[in-house]
Write a protein that holds these residues in place. Structure first.
Motif, short mmCIF file in Angstrom:
data_model
loop_
_atom_site.label_atom_id
_atom_site.label_comp_id
_atom_site.label_asym_id
_atom_site.label_seq_id
_atom_site.Cartn_x
_atom_site.Cartn_y
_atom_site.Cartn_z
N GLY A 167 0.84 -1.09 -0.01
CA GLY A 167 0.08 0.10 -0.09
C GLY A 167 0.99 1.39 0.04
O GLY A 167 0.47 2.50 -0.46
N ILE A 173 1.41 3.30 -3.07
CA ILE A 173 0.30 4.03 -3.51
C ILE A 173 0.45 5.28 -3.06
O ILE A 173 0.23 6.26 -3.53
CB ILE A 173 -1.08 3.44 -3.23
N ILE A 174 0.77 5.46 -1.76
CA ILE A 174 0.97 6.58 -0.93
C ILE A 174 2.26 7.42 -1.47
O ILE A 174 2.44 8.67 -1.63
CB ILE A 174 1.26 6.46 0.61
N LEU A 206 3.59 7.07 -4.83
CA LEU A 206 3.62 7.52 -5.95
C LEU A 206 2.17 7.88 -6.86
O LEU A 206 1.96 8.17 -7.99
CB LEU A 206 4.19 6.46 -7.27
N GLY A 207 0.78 7.21 -6.08
CA GLY A 207 -0.11 7.14 -6.74
C GLY A 207 -0.51 6.18 -7.67
O GLY A 207 0.00 5.16 -7.32
N HIS A 208 -1.56 6.40 -8.66
CA HIS A 208 -1.76 5.57 -9.76
C HIS A 208 -1.05 5.41 -11.09
O HIS A 208 -1.69 5.10 -11.85
CB HIS A 208 -3.20 5.63 -9.74
N GLU A 209 -0.25 6.57 -11.11
CA GLU A 209 0.20 6.87 -12.67
C GLU A 209 1.57 6.20 -13.00
O GLU A 209 1.95 5.97 -14.08
CB GLU A 209 0.67 8.39 -12.72
N HIS A 210 2.16 5.91 -11.78
CA HIS A 210 3.46 5.15 -11.80
C HIS A 210 3.59 4.01 -10.99
O HIS A 210 3.51 4.10 -9.84
CB HIS A 210 4.67 6.17 -11.50
N LYS A 253 -10.81 4.47 -12.25
CA LYS A 253 -11.45 4.99 -13.35
C LYS A 253 -11.11 4.74 -14.89
O LYS A 253 -9.89 4.06 -14.87
CB LYS A 253 -11.56 6.68 -13.33
#
Lengths: 467, 501
Positions: free
Chosen positions: B376, B379-380, B382-386, B474
């Motif tokens: 997890g 995700i904190i 880099l997020g969801h782009e990389h 999304k």
């Protein structure tokens, strides 16, 4: 800071521990060889062996090359000196710059914060640095000492409790820097209101201690656009209405470590009479819970005129930085770097060993990284993606301050937010949450505030902005 | 799957006619010009009125334009912007955007005469990838609610060149769809034995597939993967897939295979360190790393890649039960190193530890890349782009970054180092399986790195933490909401660029 004396030879009555920096076991003086071997001394970097009966400390320097290597060896010597009031480092035979670096490291490692102690604390206060030619070492030592003093000032400020280092007290400390040739201008509420700094005013609104924007200027001696440092100076961060959990909240006295690092860097530049003009813009506020506190859902109009929807009052740092970054633009800087203990997310991302580096200019980012490597304050580049900016779309204002919900890439969001206020000059943002405080002693400091950033900025200017 | 065909340009009499148009295009040409002429310039007038400039993301639909000669014409004409630079990437994105505009028609013709064949093929690829749909468990969906598009005819004068460009893309798309199917399947259906059987089905593509169960894993000393599996009634599996596509007679390093390893936790409850209820259904895709490896192997075999490649996946279910592994347990991995299990929800690295060790020992590969929905923390971070990229080899890392950029599966390099490695020191064993919250993804990578043996020489290794990119909340340009199959195209590209021929 240690009182450092450059001497050609030890004092007559020398009882103080004597540190010998040695590259390998073969370099150990014959008289000590048996003891050194028994103690397992190999000369590897980081080794420090105290031979108590001789009052000698063997310091491993390994294949020390960089100033940082010598600093760490000096730090090891200070740590091994234990409770002695005075100790000696024998730097005879070493290059003057390496000797100076040994002393710098020792001073960094030996730093203590004793203001609130009734009893004197044990540990080194004085260092005799034995060198072949004190005159050759002195100017190099002065230069190194400037960076050390800057770093230690940053630590001192970060260590001060929230009731002592209020926004007003912080500003008063800054005004004292005038004696070093730093011009200080402190903006109070009225001027902040005139500048329309809705971010800083809102964050500071809940506290009895009013917000301040402090501007420090070092003129330098060359006609060039200044480098501007922008620091987050939240003197205490309760989180505000989005209040933090009680456990560990005391650490929030150091939520001004970014500003402290900028101050330290300015002091270093002034002490070593840097030719480069530099300015620090420091956003000082206390994020308190009060009747005048700002709320989640509030919309703020910032100094730049843009509007921001508040989601979480504990994401206050980016609000005060946004106004400070905007203010910095009036100086037409050639580069802007901001430092902030900004997000918990950067701690999750990079832990305690590297600060997050964000920005818009590859050249400046590479320079900041190189400066960090030079002084042992390491950075790691992090992204600002298109998606991070999209996540800040607000239904009511120009942008949201942060995204709502769990597990957000909040460090990237914060950087995307700040970018909106950073202006056209090359900009770098250092998220130093996680590295501003050491849970354990390192080669260059005891546990506690690290002063991270002060030496980095000083080195950055020295390496890239003085030509 | 939509049939993509390459045809000679001719105006369609029904369905959709698609006009891909670059920004700054002066005049309509080819079929676009033909339809404009046939409609008495109605198309040009409509585009002008709509302010259509061919910008990236722009589109304009003209409904049933009347043909001047009264003949039947297309039910809709859709202009779609390609932007300033007409690249394969731009065409792919346009193809993805196009799908939603034409999916109610059964057939569509794309006026691609002006596009170079690879760009025309990329447009088809974008559309195909975006059209993915998983409706196996919908029993009552009305016919009219389903997408209709069956056939996309790409009209080009260079049909054979476009077909040649298309063939490998089609194989990769098959791999992507396979991965998405696996990742989307519910956990009561896709348990470890079932997932292994789905690997077996790839034998038809020419892959060699070996499946190992608890007995074999025990014999190999795989205490880590067995420890994770012991709480579930589903037996664990390790699957080894081999593709031997390199031309014979290669010598030295080129003879050794490239290796891909995937984490396949078919459902992750967290075990005794159980996860909170909210969102736990997402844990069905905790096998997305393995899913990507399987899809990748299908893609390589499908396009007859000239490479020797092995894909290994460790498949387990992580469940709490009377027989489950406990926090505090010490397990012995296949490498002989011991691990103190602090948190049973940090199970992915345990699985990878054994599989990586096995892979290196058996195959001595040229490099190893592992994929895992591991933390997890990434995700904190880099997020969801990389995806997070960790590697002990700058060349391999650089190649992965470049391949990811080219196919729209971006990676971001993250640090490794001794300071982080210290976080997983254990009081009782060689290491513990978690290193605390700070730098959580990094200490996880450090754990995995301890199972990459570099004592006898360099072993280039990269670890992709895809927890933030394997599933999308999304719609994305070339993937509907849901499983993305992140990694398949990236690693296929990596192989194609550097390790073939």
């Amino acid at each position: 800071m240690l009182t450092v004396k450059l001497r050609r030879a030890p004092r007559e009555d020398a009882r103080a521990p004597l540190a010998l920096p040695l590259p390998d076991a073969a370099a150990v003086p014959a008289a000590l060889r048996a003891a050194a071997e028994a103690a397992g001394f190999t000369g590897a970097a980081g080794q420090a062996v105290l031979l108590p009966e001789r009052a000698v400390i063997l310091i491993g320097t390994g294949a020390a090359r960089r100033a940082l290597d010598w600093e760490e060896a000096g730090g090891a010597a200070a740590a091994a000196a234990g409770e002695a009031r005075r100790f000696v480092i024998d730097a005879r035979g070493l290059a003057p710059a390496d000797a100076a670096a040994l002393a710098a490291g020792a001073c960094l490692r030996a730093w203590r914060f004793t203001r609130y102690r009734a009893e004197p604390q044990p540990g080194p206060r004085r260092l005799d640095l034995l060198v072949d030619d004190p005159e050759a070492v002195a100017p190099l030592w002065d230069r190194a000492a400037a960076g050390v003093r800057g770093c230690l000032l940053a630590r001192d400020l970060a260590m001060e409790p929230g009731n002592a280092l209020t926004t007003r007290a912080f500003a008063a400390r800054l005004e004292a820097l005038a004696e070093h040739g730093i011009a200080v201008d402190v903006l109070g509420r009225k001027r902040l209101a005139r500048e329309g700094m809705g971010g800083l005013l809102a964050v500071g609104g809940g506290s009895e201690n009013p917000p301040r924007l402090a501007v420090l200027r070092w003129r330098g001696s060359v006609a060039a656009a200044p480098v501007v440092f922008v620091g987050k100076g939240i003197c205490f961060d309760t989180g505000g209405i989005s209040i933090k959990g009680a456990a560990g909240m005391e650490a929030m006295k150091a939520d001004m470590a970014g500003a402290a690092a900028c101050v330290g860097a300015m002091l270093a530049l002034a002490l070593r009479r840097s030719p480069a003009p530099a300015i620090a813009v420091l956003a000082l506020a206390e994020n308190a819970v009060g009747a005048q506190s700002y709320r989640p859902g509030d919309v703020l109009r910032m100094g730049s005129g843009r509007t921001v929807e508040v989601i979480d009052t504990d994401a206050e740092g980016r609000l005060v930085l946004a106004d400070a970054l905007h203010y910095a633009q009036r100086f037409k800087p050639q580069a802007v770097l901001d430092l902030a203990t900004l997000t918990g997310a950067i701690v999750t991302a990079l832990g305690a060993h590297r600060a997050g580096l964000f920005g818009t200019d590859a050249g400046l980012l590479a320079q900041a990284q190189a400066a960090g490597e030079a002084v042992g304050e390491r950075l790691w580049p992090m992204p600002i993606g298109a998606r991070h900016r999209e996540d800040l779309a607000s239904a009511i204002a120009d942008l949201k301050q942060c995204a709502s919900g769990q597990r957000q890439p909040d460090a990237c969001h914060a950087a995307a937010f700040l970018r909106e206020f950073a202006g056209p000059a090359p900009w770098a943002h250092l998220d130093i949450a996680g590295v501003d405080d050491r849970a354990e002693a390192t080669a260059l400091g005891p546990r506690g505030p690290s002063g991270f950033g002060a030496r980095l900025l000083d080195a950055l200017v020295a390496m890239y902005f003085e030509h | 799957m939509i049939d993509i065909a390459f045809v000679k340009p001719a105006l369609p009499r029904h369905g959709a006619l698609v006009l891909p148009i670059g920004e700054g295009t002066e005049a309509l040409t080819g079929l676009a010009q033909a339809i404009d002429a046939a409609t008495g310039s109605a198309v040009q007038r409509a585009l002008t009125a709509a302010g259509f400039k061919g910008r990236k993301g722009q589109s304009c639909t003209i409904w049933a334009p009347a043909l001047a000669d009264g003949a039947a014409g297309p039910a809709r004409v859709v202009a779609i912007g390609l932007g300033k630079e007409v690249t394969a990437e731009a065409a792919e994105a346009a193809g993805g955007a196009l799908y939603g505009l034409i999916q109610v028609e059964r057939e569509a013709v794309v006026a691609a005469e002006a596009l170079p064949p690879p760009v025309a093929a990329a447009l088809g690829m974008g559309l195909l990838l975006r059209s993915y749909r998983f409706d196996r468990y919908r029993t009552k969906e009305k016919e009219e609610d389903k997408p209709k598009l069956e056939r996309l005819c790409i009209a080009t004068d260079a049909a054979s060149a476009a077909k040649a460009a298309w063939a490998p893309l089609r194989a990769v798309a098959d791999g992507v769809f396979l991965t998405r199917d696996l990742v989307t399947e519910p956990p009561n259906i896709l348990n470890p034995p079932e997932m292994a059987e789905r690997c077996r089905a790839l034998e038809s593509l020419g892959l060699t597939v070996e499946i190992m169960g608890p007995k074999e894993l025990k014999k190999l000393g795989m205490g880590a993967i067995l420890g994770v599996a012991q709480g579930s009634v589903q037996e664990p599996r390790m699957v080894v897939m081999q593709w031997n596509g390199a031309s014979k007679g290669k010598k030295g390093a080129a003879q050794r295979p490239v290796a891909f390893i995937g984490k396949g936790v078919t459902f992750d409850t967290g075990g005794i360190s159980i996860k909170p209820a909210a969102g736990m259904e997402d844990m069905k895709w905790d096998m997305a790393g393995a899913g990507a490896v399987i899809g990748l192997m299908a893609a390589l075999a499908g396009r007859k890649a000239k490479v020797d490649a092995v894909g290994l996946v460790g498949l387990v279910e992580n469940m709490p039960s009377g027989s489950a592994q406990r926090p505090g347990d010490v397990v012995t991995t296949a490498s002989g190193q011991t691990v103190e299990v602090i948190n049973t929800d940090a199970e992915g690295r345990l699985v990878l530890a054994d599989v990586l060790h096995y892979c290196q020992t058996r195959f001595a590969p040229r490099f190893m890349v592992d994929l895992a929905t591991l933390t997890g923390a990434i995700i904190i971070a880099l997020g969801h782009e990389h995806a997070g990229l960790f590697s002990n080899d700058d060349e391999l890392a650089g190649r992965i970054m470049a391949a990811g950029k080219a196919v729209g599966e971006a990676c971001w390099r993250m640090p490794l180092g001794e300071a982080y490695d210290k976080q997983i020191k254990s009081e009782i064993a060689d290491m513990k399986n978690v290193g605390g919250r700070p730098g959580g993804s990094i200490s996880a990578a450090q754990f995995i790195q301890r199972f990459v043996d570099t004592k006898a020489g360099p072993m280039p290794w990269a670890h992709l933490d895809i927890a933030g990119t394997a599933w999308s909340g999304k719609d994305l340009p070339t993937a509907p909401k849901g499983a993305t199959a992140f990694g398949v195209r990236l690693l296929d590209r990596l192989v194609a660029e550097h390790y073939e021929g």
